[in-house]
Write an enzyme that holds these catalytic residues in place. Sequence first.
Site, PDB file in Angstrom:
ATOM      1  N   ARG A 149      47.431  50.738  50.224  1.00 19.75           N
ATOM      2  CA  ARG A 149      46.953  51.535  51.363  1.00 19.75           C
ATOM      3  C   ARG A 149      47.587  51.028  52.656  1.00 19.75           C
ATOM      4  NH1 ARG A 149      40.702  50.766  50.035  1.00 19.75           N
ATOM      5  NH2 ARG A 149      41.430  49.798  48.123  1.00 19.75           N
ATOM      6  N   GLU A 207      30.397  39.774  44.014  1.00 21.22           N
ATOM      7  CA  GLU A 207      29.706  41.040  44.297  1.00 21.22           C
ATOM      8  C   GLU A 207      28.639  41.316  43.237  1.00 21.22           C
ATOM      9  OE1 GLU A 207      33.528  42.907  44.296  1.00 21.22           O
ATOM     10  OE2 GLU A 207      33.314  43.568  46.368  1.00 21.22           O
ATOM     11  N   HIS A 233      33.358  46.907  51.656  1.00 19.57           N
ATOM     12  CA  HIS A 233      33.321  45.552  51.086  1.00 19.57           C
ATOM     13  C   HIS A 233      32.011  44.838  51.424  1.00 19.57           C
ATOM     14  CE1 HIS A 233      37.962  45.643  51.003  1.00 19.57           C
ATOM     15  NE2 HIS A 233      37.504  45.819  49.783  1.00 19.57           N
ATOM     16  N   ARG A 289      27.873  49.068  41.770  1.00 20.65           N
ATOM     17  CA  ARG A 289      28.493  49.037  43.101  1.00 20.65           C
ATOM     18  C   ARG A 289      28.868  50.487  43.415  1.00 20.65           C
ATOM     19  NH1 ARG A 289      34.580  47.242  44.466  1.00 20.65           N
ATOM     20  NH2 ARG A 289      34.506  47.675  46.695  1.00 20.65           N
ATOM     21  N   ASN A 331      30.907  47.670  38.156  1.00 25.60           N
ATOM     22  CA  ASN A 331      31.684  47.790  39.382  1.00 25.60           C
ATOM     23  C   ASN A 331      32.949  48.564  39.018  1.00 25.60           C
ATOM     24  OD1 ASN A 331      33.384  47.376  41.563  1.00 25.60           O
ATOM     25  ND2 ASN A 331      32.937  45.181  41.746  1.00 25.60           N
TER      26      ASN A 331
END
Length: 393
Positions: free
Chosen positions: A242, A380, A182, A94, A9
Amino acid sequence: MNGVFVTLNAGSSSLKFAVFEGGSASTTALMRGKIAGIGGTPVFSAKDAHGKAINTGGLGALEASSDHETLIAQLLPWLASYQKDRPLLAVGHRVVHGGQFYDRPTLISPQVIEELETLVPLAPLHQPHNIAAIRAVEKWRPETPQIACFDTSFHRTQPRLAQLFALPRDLTEQGIIRYGFHGLSYDYIASVLPEHLGQNASGRVIVAHLGNGSSMCAMKNRKSVATSMGFTALDGLMMGRRCGSLDPGVILYLMQAKGMTAPDIENLLYKESGLLGVSGLTNDVQDLQNSDDPNAQEAIALFCYRAASNLANLLPSIGGLDALVFTAGIGENSAQIRELICEQLGWLGVALDDASNKKNATRISTDRSRVEVFVLPTNEEAVIARACRELLH
Ligand code: AMP
């Protein structure tokens, strides 16, 4: 299957990895670890299945300023030697952006890599690192199957209206739509909802993935119905660095009146805004919480206000709310942020149990709360390992 899957990832400045048993459906990794601080001084760490630190030998101190590809090339032989006699069955990645067509995990081929490269402008902070990880594995062991798991796939079940911008049709047809991100995290949370929510699992649920990157997903029947991120991972909630949703007129103004170029603006919106920009201090929530600087407190207050507003924005898509789930670094660990968000949702019938919230308990709402509130750790890597298992079968 006798052997292991490795999951990679690759984020903007970190690389998370894990190793899973090929022949078992367990969501617990045999080991997991991280290279943090990529681009500066990379630090390598790993833990076994019981959370005990693994002696990482020579990999402990990695060469400063090494890029993702170099570090992965060092990591992979170490992982292989650590696994000793268990063959590597596949590497799962990912991948942040899968565009319009990848609605499920995919076996990587040269053609897939080419297509992923066309999506780099849509996720400039992540996609190049995801592709670098794929290339590093290919160079090391070209015969190993590699599988891409996309952050956008989970959202491909959304109704058309949730995916449209109010732009001229020809732009929509060119793929300028809301993709959402996500997805691996939401997929994992959706998979564990029945365990914690009982009947409400298939009801109206909003999952708040609050980490350095933050977004929310409204689910019905454990499927994505709407989400806060859009065409890129900039939209929606305020994040670590962000800006989240922004009046597009601000961008025009910065270009026309301030003479900023596209790369200047990209840097501003992706790297200098959010918690870091508003606080003027850091993007790290723990540090902001410990600071008595009023700008730090304002950054946290804005983060929570924007999160509550975004949640309200998602409600029409599911027609109300049965349960709210917090996950990821901030969602799983910051009682203060959960409290500040939930305080603004009292009108919806959200009532937190203070003691459970402070303990990061699994269920943090009171018995009388009309909306059940949970803290569920995301995983994840387990979703990537599951995809490897399914595709290899
Ligand atoms: P992630 O991107 O999911 O790894 O989340 C990173 C964010 O989680 C950072 O802003 C951290 O400060 C925040 N975080 C991690 N642990 C804690 C904690 N115990 N309390 C508050 N924030 C935390």
